[in-house]
Enzyme design. Sequence first.
Site, short mmCIF file in Angstrom:
data_model
loop_
_atom_site.label_atom_id
_atom_site.label_comp_id
_atom_site.label_asym_id
_atom_site.label_seq_id
_atom_site.Cartn_x
_atom_site.Cartn_y
_atom_site.Cartn_z
N GLU A 398 0.84 -1.20 0.00
CA GLU A 398 0.00 0.00 0.00
C GLU A 398 0.87 1.25 0.00
O GLU A 398 0.75 2.12 -0.85
CB GLU A 398 -0.95 0.02 1.21
N GLN A 420 -7.35 -2.50 -1.99
CA GLN A 420 -8.21 -3.67 -2.20
C GLN A 420 -9.40 -3.62 -1.24
O GLN A 420 -10.53 -3.90 -1.63
CB GLN A 420 -7.40 -4.94 -1.98
N PHE A 421 -9.15 -3.23 0.00
CA PHE A 421 -10.19 -2.93 0.99
C PHE A 421 -9.72 -1.69 1.75
O PHE A 421 -8.53 -1.51 1.98
CB PHE A 421 -10.40 -4.08 1.98
N ASP A 423 -9.80 -1.03 4.72
CA ASP A 423 -9.11 -1.39 5.96
C ASP A 423 -7.59 -1.37 5.78
O ASP A 423 -6.85 -1.02 6.71
CB ASP A 423 -9.53 -2.79 6.42
N PHE A 424 -7.12 -1.73 4.58
CA PHE A 424 -5.68 -1.84 4.35
C PHE A 424 -5.03 -0.48 4.13
O PHE A 424 -3.80 -0.39 4.00
CB PHE A 424 -5.41 -2.75 3.16
N ILE A 425 -5.82 0.56 4.11
CA ILE A 425 -5.26 1.90 3.92
C ILE A 425 -4.36 2.29 5.08
O ILE A 425 -3.49 3.15 4.94
CB ILE A 425 -6.39 2.93 3.73
N HIS A 465 -12.20 -6.28 7.10
CA HIS A 465 -12.70 -6.03 5.75
C HIS A 465 -14.02 -5.26 5.80
O HIS A 465 -14.77 -5.26 4.83
CB HIS A 465 -12.92 -7.34 4.99
#
Length: 661
Positions: A398, A420-421, A423-425, A465
């Site tokens: 990321e 992708q989601f 949350d992964f930011i 997610h």
Amino acid sequence: MIQPKTETSDDQALTLYKNLLLPRRIEERMLKLLRQNKISKWFSGMGQEAISVGVTSALSDQDYLLPMHRNLGLFTTRGVDLYTLFCQLLGKADGFTGGRDRSFHFGVPEKRIVGMISHLAATMPVADGLALASKLRNEEFVAASFCGDGGTSEADFHEALNLAAVWELPAIFVIENNGYGLSTPTSEQYACDDLVDRAKGYGMHGVKIDGNDVFEVMDAVADARNHALNNGPVFIEAKTFRMRGHEEASGTFYVPDEKFERWGEKDPIDRLARWLTSEQVVSGDDELAAIQDEVDESFLPELDRALEADEPTFDLEEQTGRIFTPVQLPDKTANSDSTSEKRFVDAIQFSLRQAFEENEDFLIMGQDIAEYGGVFKITEGFTEQFGKDRIRNTPIIESGALGAALGLAMEGFKPIVEMQFADFISCGFNQIINNIAKGQYRWMPPLNITIRAPHGAGVGAGPFHSQSPESWFMQHPGLKIVVPSSVDDAQNLLYSALHDPNPVLFFEHKKLYRSIREITPDHCIPEELGKAKIVRKGTDATIITYGMGVHWAQEIVDEYQDQGVDIEIVDLRCLAPLDMETISRSVAKTNKVLLLQEPSTKLGPMSEISSLITEECFEELDAPVMRCSSLDMPVPFSPKLEKHYLADNRLKDTLSQLIQY
């Protein structure tokens, strides 16, 4: 004795000596100013000048340089204006950042220099973006990024080098291994014999050099440039030593005296002076002293002038005006009057496709977005239409992708990064809030970067997610935050975000992707970001919300309409900029407010809006401002548990309390 591989003329050798001597003499003067409290801090590069000067001398003026704290010689060798440089170092108004940032935290775009931030290795992924721009446009420049031994333990270092190797980018990563990360010796930082040993693992060419031999540095960088342009990235480990503390206040008590003695004999300026004498380029100490006087005369008047320069003065309009670049929207003229039914996901895809068809500067990066089409299939078919240069799979990163987007934007591209989601930011948080968001305020040109983030719960996806992290970014000026609730807004607000010259976070609710449909025009209509919309007019109370909250509100207001209660719904659409004008008008009209959000209660978007309403609209209120939020807990996986977590489970009760107050 040091010795160049290629023939060096006397004039070239003397110029090189002066280029080495200039940053040393400036530093010696800066240390005096530090003792006089005329500068607040100094990060010394004494003993390491051969790296900065050698790298810069070996590269073309079109090559990018991404320096760190100890690279004063890079700026002076590339011919940065000395008066402006000194004003920057002194925090004066005429510095490159006008007092908005410190010492070496600046860039000079016209000199192809990209400045650092305090977070080590954070500019290394930016070099990837710049190098990718070179490769895509066949412009034959490289990006050379600097890092100390300490910074090689950072995630951005690994993500940047891996991405550069995978994409075979024309990048050079210069590691100044001076033996210590502040006070921590390299023996406590990594277990391999040399950092360059990692190059093989990344799949790139690596070379270890004597960083105090300016000829060896230049020869290695010249070879690296040729290799990078033809065969991909190069890892250079330059062995050197820091003759002062990490910064002057930290001292050097942790360094054994024998190290100073050993490395003192390898001083890059003394070594070149001995070579000049042995080769009879200079006659002896008297001529060397004359050269030093000449160097002093080249910078001391500019330093004296900078010492007398004006301090920054605070002008609110000027300071806040630097946060965002003014927007010029594309022509709204439609090419067609046709319409079609689209789902939320179709509108996102439609907007992207139109932008990509209109302008080749758009490209998108993310995990599994090419042939696979992304986990939500939004870029399905894009690879066949636009090619893999513009639809770029990344490794599972990321931060690296976001940093690369910054580099691309500096070169005039309009990059999109798909999380992708949402949350992964969190894995790219530093790049977003410290590098991207603050860039234009500090010194950077406009950064047309769009970050798409599928967010939200209600789909039984569990704690990692299902989050709605949009409020994490609201307190960081320099970011626009868009959360559409309708198909029409998904289509048009994304198109507007793509054309905005400022960084935009675009949150797309996963549950809405395939659950709502609308008939919309078969062309996108750009509009200014930051305008709320009244989606239902009313007189008795206002629900202020956004995203999924709009649908929750719409589902419940009809029940109250049957009871004679007329409720207005305000869809914020953008959390930054925030449309307080529309909010205030609605509060003045209905006098009662319910703030509805999907994130948990504490420090969600509505916490800020509640405070603003209380401060600005208090006299219009006939009841306390009420909030309806999801619970202060992680998002549970089980649909039965998730149902009780989400805000809509408490919406009817909260709204009834407000109406009855």
